[in-house]
Design a protein around this motif. Structure first.
Motif, mmCIF file in Angstrom:
data_model
loop_
_atom_site.group_PDB
_atom_site.id
_atom_site.type_symbol
_atom_site.label_atom_id
_atom_site.label_comp_id
_atom_site.label_asym_id
_atom_site.label_seq_id
_atom_site.Cartn_x
_atom_site.Cartn_y
_atom_site.Cartn_z
ATOM 1 N N LEU A 231 0.832 -1.208 0.000
ATOM 2 C CA LEU A 231 0.000 0.000 0.000
ATOM 3 C C LEU A 231 0.864 1.254 0.000
ATOM 4 C CD1 LEU A 231 -2.932 -0.898 2.391
ATOM 5 C CD2 LEU A 231 -3.170 0.107 0.130
ATOM 6 N N TYR A 232 1.952 1.201 0.765
ATOM 7 C CA TYR A 232 2.854 2.358 0.791
ATOM 8 C C TYR A 232 3.455 2.608 -0.589
ATOM 9 C CZ TYR A 232 6.961 5.217 1.731
ATOM 10 O OH TYR A 232 7.894 6.214 1.677
ATOM 11 N N VAL A 233 3.932 1.554 -1.235
ATOM 12 C CA VAL A 233 4.518 1.701 -2.570
ATOM 13 C C VAL A 233 3.486 2.252 -3.549
ATOM 14 C CG1 VAL A 233 5.520 0.424 -4.500
ATOM 15 C CG2 VAL A 233 6.252 -0.081 -2.170
ATOM 16 N N ASP A 234 2.252 1.763 -3.482
ATOM 17 C CA ASP A 234 1.195 2.283 -4.345
ATOM 18 C C ASP A 234 0.971 3.774 -4.114
ATOM 19 O OD1 ASP A 234 0.813 -0.190 -5.449
ATOM 20 O OD2 ASP A 234 -0.972 -0.684 -4.280
ATOM 21 N N ALA A 235 1.065 4.193 -2.840
ATOM 22 C CA ALA A 235 0.757 5.585 -2.497
ATOM 23 C C ALA A 235 1.845 6.556 -2.930
ATOM 24 C CB ALA A 235 0.524 5.707 -0.988
ATOM 25 N N VAL A 236 3.112 6.163 -2.770
ATOM 26 C CA VAL A 236 4.193 7.114 -3.036
ATOM 27 C C VAL A 236 4.702 7.033 -4.465
ATOM 28 C CG1 VAL A 236 4.872 7.035 -0.617
ATOM 29 C CG2 VAL A 236 6.078 5.604 -2.270
ATOM 30 N N GLY A 237 4.407 5.928 -5.171
ATOM 31 C CA GLY A 237 4.846 5.811 -6.549
ATOM 32 C C GLY A 237 6.310 5.425 -6.669
ATOM 33 N N ALA A 238 6.729 5.264 -7.910
ATOM 34 C CA ALA A 238 8.079 4.762 -8.182
ATOM 35 C C ALA A 238 9.172 5.716 -7.714
ATOM 36 C CB ALA A 238 8.235 4.484 -9.668
ATOM 37 N N PHE A 239 8.860 7.021 -7.644
ATOM 38 C CA PHE A 239 9.897 7.995 -7.323
ATOM 39 C C PHE A 239 9.734 8.575 -5.915
ATOM 40 C CE2 PHE A 239 9.289 8.059 -11.954
ATOM 41 C CZ PHE A 239 10.558 7.673 -12.348
ATOM 42 N N GLY A 240 8.850 7.972 -5.122
ATOM 43 C CA GLY A 240 8.667 8.438 -3.755
ATOM 44 C C GLY A 240 9.739 7.905 -2.834
ATOM 45 N N PRO A 241 9.697 8.297 -1.565
ATOM 46 C CA PRO A 241 10.690 7.794 -0.603
ATOM 47 C C PRO A 241 10.643 6.273 -0.522
ATOM 48 C CG PRO A 241 9.414 9.613 0.326
ATOM 49 C CD PRO A 241 8.741 9.228 -0.959
ATOM 50 N N PRO A 242 11.784 5.597 -0.464
ATOM 51 C CA PRO A 242 11.783 4.131 -0.400
ATOM 52 C C PRO A 242 11.235 3.632 0.926
ATOM 53 C CG PRO A 242 13.986 4.981 -0.040
ATOM 54 C CD PRO A 242 13.141 6.168 -0.424
ATOM 55 N N LEU A 243 10.902 2.372 0.961
ATOM 56 C CA LEU A 243 10.482 1.762 2.212
ATOM 57 C C LEU A 243 11.580 1.912 3.258
ATOM 58 C CD1 LEU A 243 8.912 -1.615 1.063
ATOM 59 C CD2 LEU A 243 7.761 0.081 2.469
ATOM 60 N N PRO A 244 11.226 2.223 4.497
ATOM 61 C CA PRO A 244 12.256 2.243 5.541
ATOM 62 C C PRO A 244 12.751 0.831 5.801
ATOM 63 C CG PRO A 244 10.070 2.523 6.504
ATOM 64 C CD PRO A 244 9.893 2.584 5.009
ATOM 65 N N PRO A 245 13.953 0.673 6.345
ATOM 66 C CA PRO A 245 14.481 -0.674 6.616
ATOM 67 C C PRO A 245 13.508 -1.489 7.453
ATOM 68 C CG PRO A 245 16.180 0.983 6.943
ATOM 69 C CD PRO A 245 14.905 1.737 6.720
ATOM 70 N N GLY A 246 13.246 -2.706 7.009
ATOM 71 C CA GLY A 246 12.324 -3.574 7.727
ATOM 72 C C GLY A 246 10.879 -3.412 7.362
ATOM 73 N N GLY A 247 10.545 -2.382 6.576
ATOM 74 C CA GLY A 247 9.160 -2.184 6.177
ATOM 75 C C GLY A 247 8.281 -1.739 7.334
ATOM 76 N N PHE A 248 6.977 -1.951 7.184
ATOM 77 C CA PHE A 248 5.995 -1.479 8.158
ATOM 78 C C PHE A 248 5.313 -2.665 8.830
ATOM 79 C CE2 PHE A 248 6.117 1.871 4.882
ATOM 80 C CZ PHE A 248 6.558 2.930 5.661
ATOM 81 N N PRO A 249 5.182 -2.626 10.160
ATOM 82 C CA PRO A 249 4.528 -3.745 10.851
ATOM 83 C C PRO A 249 3.013 -3.731 10.746
ATOM 84 C CG PRO A 249 5.185 -2.068 12.437
ATOM 85 C CD PRO A 249 5.717 -1.623 11.095
ATOM 86 N N SER A 250 2.423 -2.597 10.341
ATOM 87 C CA SER A 250 0.968 -2.510 10.316
ATOM 88 C C SER A 250 0.536 -1.449 9.320
ATOM 89 C CB SER A 250 0.430 -2.144 11.705
ATOM 90 O OG SER A 250 0.822 -0.818 12.044
#
Length: 574
Positions: A231-250
């Motif tokens: 969902l985060y990747v969909d929201a920020v798009g290809a050029f948005g901030p990358p996932l933080p290390p470890g991703g999101f727990p929720s």
């Protein structure tokens, strides 16, 4: 100026601190103020509304504070035993406390001898966070009330009464007048629901409120709302901030990160829109006509099919096509040497994606000869000009070509998917590297258990007979590590089955342990998105090659996605 009735005095055992009402029934304070709540009652009173008396409260959320003065997460949420008729605190934008010129911050605390409360005036030293957690405070003037015990949990308010943070620590003496506070965006890391209450520059209030209404709805949907990293990747798009290390727990954590850390104001609306789509789809009855369940019509496959050409051992035929409205649309086909396949595929996938419907969820599927199943297609770059791995740009799966065109298996897989669709997660059957289990025993185990997922600790070449059993039994999903376990000798427990119960360092077993935990409660239909999220997380790690999911390969096979697979590949002549 707003009413100050929401300021609260909190007592827990011998600890006295402050807090502030944020809803009709909830109060924020420091975790250390209520550290004894397991053995002592928590009471809350409101000095500006004495008629309410002392109210009992319980701790309903904690920020993870571990007990030391410099431990992070010193946040607790209290729930009163009843609603109170007081207007809750209002909030300032999160950067209000540390935007120059730094404003006066007023804290309402309850030091010894001041049960009715007293005020202290401070300001931030700078906008620099200490240890990514606290803002440092200094006294507004050289005299007045220092921050001492009893101010912990106090709201740090602007002169107009809006809350800009929470006091957590003090080193107040007549000679040293300093303290620390948690700004609002840091507090929201530990209690994400706070994000709904805090105005965020650039984000519309109605979009923020809608997002949090959807998050509450998702909390009751049994986890069908999808993977927070996707969902985060969909929201920020290809050029948005990358996932933080470890991703999101929720989902809450992902939504908060979009709200606080992503500069694009439209990201909140995109996150909410995608979440709404998933909730609306998941809320539909689990009937054959469901767009997510039957046929998984939400997926629009882009298919890369590779086969031996018959023109020589090094020559293969590659065909790229796209599915739209249930029909296959060829994009290109060519006979190539094996060394030319990657470049050809890179050039054709973009063209195939352009054939999909504008709102389609693309699924890149490699239909491969059996000896190609361990090919690192997820690591192939998108193009000569884009180094993004294909597996980090699209949900990407592989399948076995012989299985893909088998009428028997396609029929049996449809029936297996219908059973999987009726539940949420599916048990993963483990096949350890060096297993002593005979292939016929594995076949019976996968059949009797009506397996949906099988996980292999070793790649296909290292477990050939067991892997072929997985391919010829209607198990919709096979997963394995392309690298596998480098060990050649393993001690085996008595009897058939798993081989590594006495070998805790076996990388294959460690991989399966991580995989089992990661896939818990993930619906099989959502695995392509979930694996995309894992690949993004591995790629973003400080040491990507050491991440357990770095070489994860996903064979995901739902024949309902491919209504026309009987036509064989062309054998074009150059």
């Amino acid at each position: 100026m707003r009413s100050a009735a929401w300021h609260a005095r909190i007592v827990c055992g011998h600890e006295v601190g402050a807090g502030f009402l944020v809803t009709g029934r909830r109060v924020l304070t420091c975790a250390h103020v209520v550290r004894w709540s397991d053995s002592a009652a928590v009471t809350v009173s409101f000095p500006h509304a004495r008629e309410l008396g002392e109210l009992s409260a319980s701790v309903v959320a904690r920020g993870g504070w571990a007990g030391a003065a410099t431990d992070p997460g010193d946040v607790a949420v209290l729930e009163l035993d009843r609603d109170v008729p007081l207007a809750p605190a209002g909030f300032a934008p999160p950067d209000s406390a540390y935007t120059e010129p730094y404003p006066k911050l007023i804290a309402y605390g309850f030091p010894e001898g001041y049960d009715e409360g007293t005020l202290a005036e401070y300001q931030a030293v700078s906008g620099q966070l200490i240890a990514d957690e606290w803002l440092e405070l200094v006294a507004w003037s050289g005299h007045g009330q220092p921050l001492v015990a009893g101010f912990s949990g106090a709201a740090a308010t602007l002169p107009d009464g809006r809350v800009a943070g929470m006091v957590t620590a003090a080193s107040g003496t007549p000679d040293v007048r300093k303290g620390r506070m948690l700004p609002l965006d840091v507090m929201a890391r530990y209690w994400p629901e706070l994000g709904e209450l805090v105005p965020t520059p650039g984000h519309r209030d109605d979009a923020r409120r809608e997002l949090y209404a959807l998050l509450r709805r998702a909390a009751g949907d049994g986890g069908r709302a999808g993977d927070p990293n996707r969902l985060y990747v969909d929201a920020v798009g290809a050029f948005g901030p990358p996932l933080p290390p470890g991703g999101f727990p929720s989902l809450w954590a992902a939504a908060g990160y979009v709200q606080w850390e992503v500069p694009d104001p439209a990201a909140v609306s995109r996150f909410a829109g995608r979440l709404r789509e998933l909730l609306d789809a998941g809320a539909a009855p689990a009937a054959p006509a469901s767009p997510v369940r039957e046929g998984l019509s939400a997926w629009s496959p882009v298919v890369v099919e590779i086969d031996h050409s018959g023109a020589g051992p090094d020559q293969v035929t590659v065909e790229v096509s796209a599915y739209r409205d249930g029909r296959r649309r060829p994009v290109g086909a060519r006979r190539l040497p094996r060394t030319g396949v990657r470049a050809y595929v890179q050039n054709r996938i973009d063209e195939a994606v352009a054939h999909l419907a504008p709102d389609a969820d693309e699924l890149v599927t490699f239909v491969l000869p059996r000896e190609w199943l361990n090919e690192a297609v997820a690591h192939w770059e998108c193009s000569a000009d884009d180094s993004t791995p294909l597996g980090c740009a699209y949900p990407l799966v592989v399948t076995d070509r012989a299985r893909h065109h088998s009428g028997r298996l396609r029929h049996q897989l449809r029936k297996r998917w219908q059973k999987l669709d009726s539940g949420r997660g599916a048990e993963m059957h483990r096949v350890e590297c060096g297993t002593l289990e005979r292939p016929p025993s594995l076949r019976k185990r996968l059949w009797d258990g009506e397996a949906g997922l099988a996980g292999f600790a070793a790649p296909p070449a290292a477990a050939r007979q067991h892997f072929e059993v997985g391919l010829t039994v209607p198990v919709p999903v096979l997963l394995w590590s392309r690298a596998g376990c480098p060990g050649t000798e393993h001690r085996h427990p008595p009897g058939p089955g798993a081989a590594h119960q006495d070998d805790p360092v076996c990388p294959g077993s460690a991989f399966l342990d991580q995989l089992t935990a990661s896939l818990a409660d993930v619906p099989p239909a959502e695995l392509p998105r979930h694996i995309l999220s894992l690949r993004l997380t591995a790629d973003a790690a400080d040491e990507p090659d050491l991440h357990w999911a770095r070489d994860l390969q996903l064979l995901w096979d739902d024949p309902r996605c491919f209504p026309e697979t009987s036509a064989s590949l062309h054998s074009p002549v150059a």
